[in-house]
Design a protein around this motif. Structure first.
Motif, PDB file in Angstrom:
ATOM      1  N   VAL B 103       0.828  -1.206   0.000  1.00 43.53           N
ATOM      2  CA  VAL B 103       0.000   0.000   0.000  1.00 43.53           C
ATOM      3  C   VAL B 103       0.864   1.258   0.000  1.00 43.53           C
ATOM      4  O   VAL B 103       0.459   2.288  -0.571  1.00 43.53           O
ATOM      5  CB  VAL B 103      -1.019   0.008   1.171  1.00 43.53           C
ATOM      6  N   GLU B 106       1.948   1.829  -3.618  1.00 43.42           N
ATOM      7  CA  GLU B 106       0.831   2.373  -4.402  1.00 43.42           C
ATOM      8  C   GLU B 106       0.606   3.844  -4.094  1.00 43.42           C
ATOM      9  O   GLU B 106       0.377   4.651  -4.989  1.00 43.42           O
ATOM     10  CB  GLU B 106      -0.438   1.551  -4.124  1.00 43.42           C
ATOM     11  N   ALA B 107       0.711   4.204  -2.803  1.00 48.05           N
ATOM     12  CA  ALA B 107       0.509   5.607  -2.432  1.00 48.05           C
ATOM     13  C   ALA B 107       1.577   6.502  -3.073  1.00 48.05           C
ATOM     14  O   ALA B 107       1.265   7.561  -3.632  1.00 48.05           O
ATOM     15  CB  ALA B 107       0.549   5.745  -0.905  1.00 48.05           C
ATOM     16  N   SER B 109       3.337   5.814  -5.738  1.00 47.88           N
ATOM     17  CA  SER B 109       3.208   5.775  -7.200  1.00 47.88           C
ATOM     18  C   SER B 109       2.230   6.836  -7.708  1.00 47.88           C
ATOM     19  O   SER B 109       2.295   7.234  -8.868  1.00 47.88           O
ATOM     20  CB  SER B 109       2.709   4.394  -7.648  1.00 47.88           C
ATOM     21  N   SER B 110       1.329   7.296  -6.825  1.00 47.54           N
ATOM     22  CA  SER B 110       0.338   8.282  -7.278  1.00 47.54           C
ATOM     23  C   SER B 110       0.947   9.655  -7.494  1.00 47.54           C
ATOM     24  O   SER B 110       0.360  10.480  -8.188  1.00 47.54           O
ATOM     25  CB  SER B 110      -0.804   8.377  -6.255  1.00 47.54           C
ATOM     26  N   VAL B 198      -4.565   8.692  -0.852  1.00 48.77           N
ATOM     27  CA  VAL B 198      -3.819   7.693  -1.624  1.00 48.77           C
ATOM     28  C   VAL B 198      -3.501   6.454  -0.789  1.00 48.77           C
ATOM     29  O   VAL B 198      -3.145   5.412  -1.336  1.00 48.77           O
ATOM     30  CB  VAL B 198      -2.515   8.277  -2.212  1.00 48.77           C
ATOM     31  N   LEU B 199      -3.587   6.580   0.519  1.00 44.32           N
ATOM     32  CA  LEU B 199      -3.539   5.397   1.379  1.00 44.32           C
ATOM     33  C   LEU B 199      -4.683   5.520   2.367  1.00 44.32           C
ATOM     34  O   LEU B 199      -4.887   6.589   2.967  1.00 44.32           O
ATOM     35  CB  LEU B 199      -2.194   5.299   2.105  1.00 44.32           C
TER      36      LEU B 199
END
Lengths: 259, 251, 259, 251, 259, 251
Positions: B103, B106-107, B109-110, B198-199
């Protein structure tokens, strides 16, 4: 990456031929050592972050209760692990310990264990129950000489470590019953051979350029030695290294213990 | 979360265990460029948490079949040091660490401009050296500083903070005791300029309205963290100015 | 394979722009759910095979006796694992759980655990001995939305699970002493954001095309949430998703419990 | 096999525990095309066994150095689900599963026209969801249906069935209690049209003559299974007709 | 390497067509078997190094105390492992056992276990405590037919194995209280089918060239069988192999036991 | 090393437990070409130690990114068989084995002409079948015989021997009891013609002067081992003569 290592190797060898080191040190000079004792003291019973020049290594002590080894039923247990964390170098990868990290851990472990620095007899609790001391060495920034940086961090962390409180078969978390019983301060001293010169406390570039490596861990006696690398040493070099290790070990010991 | 059905007193008067008010963050210190070898790095002290983050890349991704010709891959490894918690943690990733790594990646990567570096990988290593609840928020906050320190172009920083419910009360930034004996933990991270999340993870028990309140409180916390992040980068300006892709309003 | 993913992504994004889904569903419409309770009831104390459209996920419950966690000495233990079996997708490989399967397991686990759906106090047997409930989620056919399919399978399997008979410190294999004590029916609801639309119950192609994902597991309260993917959500989207999760959770709960 | 030196009664009169005669198979149900993603699949219910098989390929084999330029490789993964047995099985392959996977892959390799697909791999996944003795025979039987369902050219199907010795009596198709307390288990698989054996394992105690009798009984069992396989494929004809390499006498 | 295997395969198949083997043996002839019992007797309670032609396999027995299996509380435990050490072949690699080594170990294990050769009842010590017998098969030089070489080594090592002395809950290292209780001598016999011929005791090249393999382990009954390879056998071939296995088993048994 | 603070009597008069004098080695037997498949091999019996070493290569190194275009890589795997020690050792490398493998590979790399075989690997497998202290010295001694047996060009052999301290006395070539209850172990390996040390490890307690004495004693032991190595190779001359790169003064 490998090309970089080759170029560094040449560069270092040429420098040493001229009697120089890349950071201007004398051949028998350590980089600056900075200790940050109790770095993680809110959780770890003992801890120390060591900077050896730009090398940064942390040691943390964990203490648990457990069974003694069957051939030493009245002694505590110690266990040393090293993790070359991928944060520390572009070459390290996540994963189980590789041969380099195992060697670092085992050489540091022998220096401490064989010197008797931890008074194992005092770690006995009751039949089949002893204190187990974990020394975890975490390499954060690898700029050379991990054994010495890790060894200094480990013994410093042990020296400031407290023994948890133990009541009714359980550890009381966050409470302590005194210091971990230490009786000495083993210090490893690592030298490398480049061409025919012996350099103390190698930087990472000097490790690329070395022919062979020799670590000697001392208290008032020699407690552990380890030769590394593909090259060889003659008798005089080894004996000089022993003398050097005694001398430097004394200096560093004074710094660690503050005496 | 234990469901809170126990006798531990976490709130007395309008104060929490450590004297904080409900909307008050723990003390936070940040620093960048703390490591030699990593291309970017940051240190954060958040309450009793001590976390160091290092960044490598963009660098070539191996094995090759993982390469994406349209963008960089951003990987994250969240690691608890064995000595960072009360009871020694065995080295190596456990399931919790794997999930947090995912996670967090992913956060980040935004906000990172991954499309600028096709076929490469950016590695973010989050090393938790002392843990006291909120380590993923601390790590993520430090990670975006380390990415900025590495000169990796980003649309914005990522700022993180948790909220939660303790003895029936919605509070911000749970400490260890509140995490252990509270009723809910809601770690969040946002892109501050868009105020988008984002998370977001949550576990415990919250009604719809409690969630809404906690969500706002976490966003407020993130905004405070964002201010500290900007000041930290400003403080390291000498080093930072002129590097492509730095935080644009970092001044 | 990756090229396929890219083409699918474009195709899905364009469809959504036109307000459509590839299988003709409304944005807030689940695929057909079929439950086969007791699928492996000759061996497993609880089991359910769930079809969510073409996605097929099986959950099996195993129950053993074991030690409680030291910080909860009077509570039973539950443990959730997910295996993305290679049979389920050309992309899955044999091997230890990867980050995707770990995330699926942990989100489902939190939904059940935090809701208190299993009455852990009733799983206490005697000092240092409690029931241990294993939830194993086996993905057989992956056509999207594994969290919801697995979460529905898991709670259904728990609801039909029986507690083994226990006598003289041993489990009597194949005999049962009643139902597993359940107190609620947590249901996860997963939505994805594509362009600026929120779609419920994504198909595998919609997962290729998604910007971000949000799972919300509810009973009468919210019990677990998990955001996934590289995109972001604004506050309104999150609050709308909460309302949606409550509404859909209610419908699915009714289907599971048959009330 | 326990050597049978115990008191469990497995045969009473001329009937077995579940009422079967010595040469009688358990109830068997078969079905093909049960999965969406797999290129071929089959489901089999054999007594209390429940097994699903999926097939992928022929597809490119990675890493490349494993490729055989003269033929396809056929791999098999036999997997017991954790909940498929009385006591939970830890996930992941154990030594028994690895061995069964190997002998099943070899048995299937004897009929699949591997030489038509050089450099590729055909993957056969056998998922046992409920296990009650005879899972390798059930899995192998379903696997050749799944291969046919995938349209992979074969010289014949593989049909499997076990025989064994229970309380001194040679019987076919052992169920769990007979496997646990019997004196011998002999799982076999044959190519029915040639009547040749492609899987044969045995453990226990059998004289030469007992073995001969058990062998014949297992072959007879395999032939019955073969008829069911053909009927199953016939039943799925609509889908199956015209696919290259289908079972030629499947009609 | 693979090209070598192909060429060998052709060569062997053509030889067999002419009724010949590369080393001049008859089709039903074993290579020379040499046993070196007690090869590691200073440490291992039982051991044997076997040469089967140029194949060299060592079996070593270790004996420990441990818990019985819950479904056989009065029986000892045996466990067989095979390691295809990388020293034995250019194709073997270091690492966990692969499917080939697992098959070798399991077939040998079944031959011994199912024959009842170890009297498991006599390995009972007291409630919840039995002798655990480890059979470790170490392949040192792989020139074909590992199952027979390993099986002969294993049973020979068992036959010369001694039971450690046990006092006060502990094993007295290096002292023994008698022989391990053995009741039989199972012998595996492996044949391969090449074209339509059956050859006994295949060399490594014959293994490259084989269509199928059949191992039959016998005492006075058949105890274990294992078919390997991608080919098939007809009924006559199987029955002939059974007769052959009995005959050869008898000869080898005589050699092992010296009767 | 236990620090020697115990009651085990290891020296009586001027004799050690097995009747040896302080500077006396255990009985040693060596043999080369003992394996069929390995390209070079050697067997050594050193007291109760029994070790077989096999060598493969130079052969292509995979994966390719590990290849060194300037020289061969020499790898070593030191392995204790499960039955080689009193208490069964679990199969697979432990940390001790990994360390010994590393220092042995480094010691051998000092004499093998690696630069003649760029991009390749030479694999040395040390299999300890019976262990009784001094296995790394025995293994290393046999390894250089096996390398010579494989015809791999070397500048010299590597000869190994340990010294140590037992009941206050410096002795050569420790046996198991001396290793367990002594005060120091110092395994060493040298290049005999240069008299330089290529393996040196030590643990225990030694003063500077004791170390010097032990060092000399170990070197003397190595020289005796070297003579036996040369005689062994001489004895296998028929096979050995004419192979490029053999030990030059092996005659």
């Amino acid at each position: 990456m490998e090309i970089e290592a080759y170029l560094k190797k040449d560069y270092i060898k040429n420098l040493v031929k001229e009697g120089k080191r890349e950071d201007g040190r004398a051949f028998d000079e350590y980089r600056k050592i900075i200790l940050d004792n109790g770095y993680a003291k809110e959780k770890a019973p003992g801890s120390c972050m060591v900077q050896l020049g730009k090398t940064k290594v942390m040691a943390g002590i964990s203490i648990d209760i457990g069974e003694p080894y069957s051939d030493r039923p009245e002694d505590g247990v110690m266990s040393t692990s090293t993790e070359l964390r991928p944060i520390a170098s572009p070459k390290f990868e996540s994963g189980p310990p590789n041969e380099e990290s195992i060697e670092v851990a085992r050489v540091i472990d022998r220096g401490i264990r064989e010197s008797g620095a931890i008074d194992m007899k005092k770690l006995f609790i009751e039949e089949d129950l002893v204190w187990v001391v974990f020394i975890d060495i975490h390499v954060m920034d690898h700029s050379g000489n991990l054994i010495d940086a890790g060894g200094i961090a480990a013994i410093s962390a042990l020296l400031n470590a407290r023994l948890p409180k133990y009541e009714d078969g359980k550890i009381i978390c966050g409470e302590y019953s005194g210091k971990l019983p230490l009786t000495g301060t083993p210090v490893p001293c690592t030298m490398v051979k480049i061409n025919d010169s012996i350099l103390i406390d190698p930087s990472i570039d000097e490790e690329y350029g070395m022919d062979a490596r020799l670590t000697i861990s001392t208290t008032d006696t020699i407690n552990a030695m380890q030769k590394g690398g593909n090259g060889s040493f003659n008798e005089k070099e080894v004996m000089d290294a022993v003398d050097m290790a005694y001398a430097k070990g004394k200096e560093i010991r004074r710094m660690i213990t503050g005496d | 979360m234990s469901g809170g059905d126990n006798d531990v007193v976490l709130i007395k008067g309008n104060k929490r265990l450590d004297g904080r008010g409900f909307d008050e963050l723990r003390d936070i210190k940040m620093e960048v460029s703390v490591l030699e070898r990593a291309e970017g790095s940051a240190y954060i002290e958040w309450g009793k948490n001590r976390v160091i983050v290092g960044v490598y890349g963009p660098r070539e991704l191996h094995p090759k079949f993982l390469q994406d010709p349209t963008r960089a891959m951003l990987r994250c490894v969240y690691n608890l040091a064995p000595f960072s918690v009360d009871e020694r943690k065995k080295p190596g990733p456990d399931r919790r660490s794997v999930e947090i790594s995912k996670v967090c990646a992913e956060a980040l990567s935004s906000v990172v401009m991954l499309e600028r570096f096709p076929n490469t990988v950016i590695d973010v290593y989050v090393e938790v050296l002392q843990a006291d609840a909120g380590t993923r928020c601390a790590g993520l906050t430090a990670a975006s500083l380390a990415l900025a320190d590495a000169g990796i172009p980003m649309k914005d920083l990522v700022a993180a903070c948790s909220a939660g419910k303790v003895q029936g009360q919605i509070v911000v930034d749970l400490m260890k005791e509140e995490d252990n004996f509270g009723q809910c933990d809601l770690p969040m991270a946002i892109i501050p300029r868009k105020s988008e999340v984002v998370l977001l993870q949550m576990d415990g028990k919250l009604s719809r309205d409690e969630f809404k309140q906690a969500y706002k409180m976490a966003v407020d916390g993130c905004m405070k963290v964002y201010e500290m992040q900007k000041n930290t980068l400003l403080g390291s300006m000498n080093k930072f100015v002129g590097v492509e892709g730095g935080v644009e309003n970092g001044d």
